[in-house]
Design a protein around this motif. Structure first.
Motif, PDB file in Angstrom:
ATOM      1  N   TYR A 160       7.426   4.298 123.597  1.00 35.39           N
ATOM      2  CA  TYR A 160       8.025   4.766 122.191  1.00 35.39           C
ATOM      3  C   TYR A 160       8.813   6.616 122.780  1.00 35.39           C
ATOM      4  O   TYR A 160       9.298   7.481 122.327  1.00 35.39           O
ATOM      5  N   GLY A 161       8.312   7.193 123.569  1.00 34.23           N
ATOM      6  CA  GLY A 161       8.472   8.722 124.033  1.00 34.23           C
ATOM      7  C   GLY A 161       9.670   8.790 125.103  1.00 34.23           C
ATOM      8  O   GLY A 161      10.871   9.126 125.401  1.00 34.23           O
ATOM      9  N   TRP A 162      10.678   7.847 125.611  1.00 31.09           N
ATOM     10  CA  TRP A 162      11.570   6.554 126.371  1.00 31.09           C
ATOM     11  C   TRP A 162      12.130   7.513 125.903  1.00 31.09           C
ATOM     12  O   TRP A 162      13.360   8.509 126.819  1.00 31.09           O
ATOM     13  N   PRO A 163      12.874   6.851 124.740  1.00 29.07           N
ATOM     14  CA  PRO A 163      14.615   7.574 123.798  1.00 29.07           C
ATOM     15  C   PRO A 163      14.416   9.086 124.290  1.00 29.07           C
ATOM     16  O   PRO A 163      15.392   9.694 124.571  1.00 29.07           O
ATOM     17  N   ARG A 164      13.780   9.892 123.660  1.00 24.52           N
ATOM     18  CA  ARG A 164      13.344  11.317 123.883  1.00 24.52           C
ATOM     19  C   ARG A 164      13.365  12.498 125.010  1.00 24.52           C
ATOM     20  O   ARG A 164      14.049  12.873 125.245  1.00 24.52           O
ATOM     21  N   VAL A 165      12.664  11.007 125.805  1.00 20.91           N
ATOM     22  CA  VAL A 165      12.611  11.886 127.168  1.00 20.91           C
ATOM     23  C   VAL A 165      14.330  12.115 128.455  1.00 20.91           C
ATOM     24  O   VAL A 165      15.114  12.634 128.549  1.00 20.91           O
ATOM     25  N   GLU A 166      14.998  10.559 128.042  1.00 20.52           N
ATOM     26  CA  GLU A 166      16.386  10.663 128.162  1.00 20.52           C
ATOM     27  C   GLU A 166      16.952  11.308 128.014  1.00 20.52           C
ATOM     28  O   GLU A 166      17.934  12.221 128.002  1.00 20.52           O
ATOM     29  N   GLU A 167      17.377  11.411 126.189  1.00 16.50           N
ATOM     30  CA  GLU A 167      18.294  12.148 125.578  1.00 16.50           C
ATOM     31  C   GLU A 167      17.939  13.784 126.511  1.00 16.50           C
ATOM     32  O   GLU A 167      19.228  14.483 126.538  1.00 16.50           O
ATOM     33  N   ALA A 168      16.296  14.371 126.226  1.00 15.11           N
ATOM     34  CA  ALA A 168      16.279  15.353 126.618  1.00 15.11           C
ATOM     35  C   ALA A 168      16.607  15.942 128.183  1.00 15.11           C
ATOM     36  O   ALA A 168      17.588  16.830 128.828  1.00 15.11           O
ATOM     37  N   LEU A 169      16.513  14.792 129.339  1.00 20.28           N
ATOM     38  CA  LEU A 169      16.735  14.951 130.192  1.00 20.28           C
ATOM     39  C   LEU A 169      18.596  14.840 130.340  1.00 20.28           C
ATOM     40  O   LEU A 169      18.864  15.904 132.169  1.00 20.28           O
TER      41      LEU A 169
END
Length: 342
Positions: free
Chosen positions: A325-334
């Motif tokens: 569930y965290g991958w999309p937020r991490v990808e967007e932030a990076l």
């Protein structure tokens, strides 16, 4: 922040960050072992001694120790550090050591608790990046693979150092907390030589750090001394129950090793796209060494993503793996990080 995993500290640093937090500050797998429900009587009764014996047998097979007699089961490896450090040293006449019981050397930079445990045991402490310097200590510590750099010391070099420590009546501690995700050779098969203790963490790879379960592998004489200090019922009933099942599940372990390797590569790709180079790490965490590390820490923190920074090494930043569930937020932030700033 002395260690990762402190979300209250993260909230204090970034009070406006969105919830829920994505905690990438530890090296704990985001995938917990899928154990079935734990029977209620496991919580109600004292742990059975025969269950503890069976856990040692399963752990010996899983970690390739010579036998169950070479295994200590404990409520996490953390509690073992000061006990093991207290096994070495004694009154010294060499004035170079001062009033301390002996001398400890830790191959650094690495997990800070080894140095703290040595000091608690009354040992004079030195942290060194020179592997050869470890041979002059009463207690030598190598984290292998290393946290946070991922550095590997070969089994051949560890065997040579073990022989030196045994001859000097000293002790080498090899902390293999991340060996489950490494291609390196474990030192577990060497423990019958004496002069060596190998630590294995359960919670990191099996994604169950809160269960508190870990192991020391050593010669039976050393095992007996450690267990005498731990006393009875050192491992809880629930930890015995889960550990027995998980350590025997070789199919799950093999699948998870591949999965974590692939996800570490995915994280590398995102970091490279953001203009950042991975310096080291393991499949459970990556280490960035970059002058913009503090800017990245702030950038991610404001977005509810906490990573592990190091006050003494401001260019280092350790980043763990998110859950699905965290991958999309991490990808967007990076993808929003500007590498030309900071």
């Amino acid at each position: 922040m002395a260690h990762g995993g402190n979300l209250n500290h993260a909230r204090a640093l970034f009070p406006q960050a969105p919830e829920p937090w994505i905690d990438l500050s530890t090296g704990i797998s985001p995938y917990s072992y899928p154990h079935p429900a734990i029977p209620g009587n496991v919580f109600a009764r004292l742990p059975e001694p025969n269950s503890a014996c069976r856990l040692k047998e399963v752990a010996a097979r899983a970690y390739e120790a010579p036998s169950a007699e070479h295994v200590v089961a404990a409520p996490g490896t953390q509690i073992l550090l000061p006990i093991i450090a207290g096994l070495v040293g004694g009154p010294r006449s060499d004035p170079a050591f001062g009033p301390a019981k002996g001398r400890a050397a830790v191959l650094s930079p690495t997990y800070a608790e080894h140095a703290r445990a040595a000091r608690l045991a009354g040992l004079a402490m030195v942290e060194t990046e020179d592997f050869d310097e470890l041979a002059s200590a009463d207690l030598a510590v190598v984290v292998n693979p290393n946290n946070p750099t991922g550095r590997i010391v070969t089994r051949k070099d560890l065997l040579a150092l073990t022989s030196v420590m045994q001859a000097r009546r000293g002790l080498l501690v090899v902390d293999e907390a991340f060996m489950d995700v490494s291609d390196a050779e474990s030192a577990a098969g060497l423990v019958d030589h004496g002069g060596l203790v190998v630590l294995r963490s359960f919670g990191k790879f099996y994604g169950m750090a809160g269960l508190r379960l870990g192991f020391a592998l050593a010669h039976p004489d050393i095992v007996a001394r450690i267990e005498a200090q731990l006393g009875p019922w050192a491992v809880s009933g629930p930890a015995l129950h889960v550990g027995l099942e998980a350590l025997a599940d070789t199919a799950w372990k093999a699948e998870m090793q591949v999965k974590l390797h692939d996800e570490a590569a995915r994280l590398d790709g995102l970091l490279n796209k953001a203009g950042l180079t991975v310096f080291g790490g393991t499949s459970l965490f990556r280490l960035i060494r970059d002058r913009r590390a503090q800017s990245l820490f702030q950038h991610l923190g404001k977005r509810g993503i906490i990573t592990r920074r190091f006050e003494e090494r401001p260019e280092d930043l350790r980043i763990g793996l998110p859950d699905p569930y965290g991958w999309p937020r991490v990808e967007e932030a990076l993808s929003a990080f500007d590498p030309t700033r900071g």
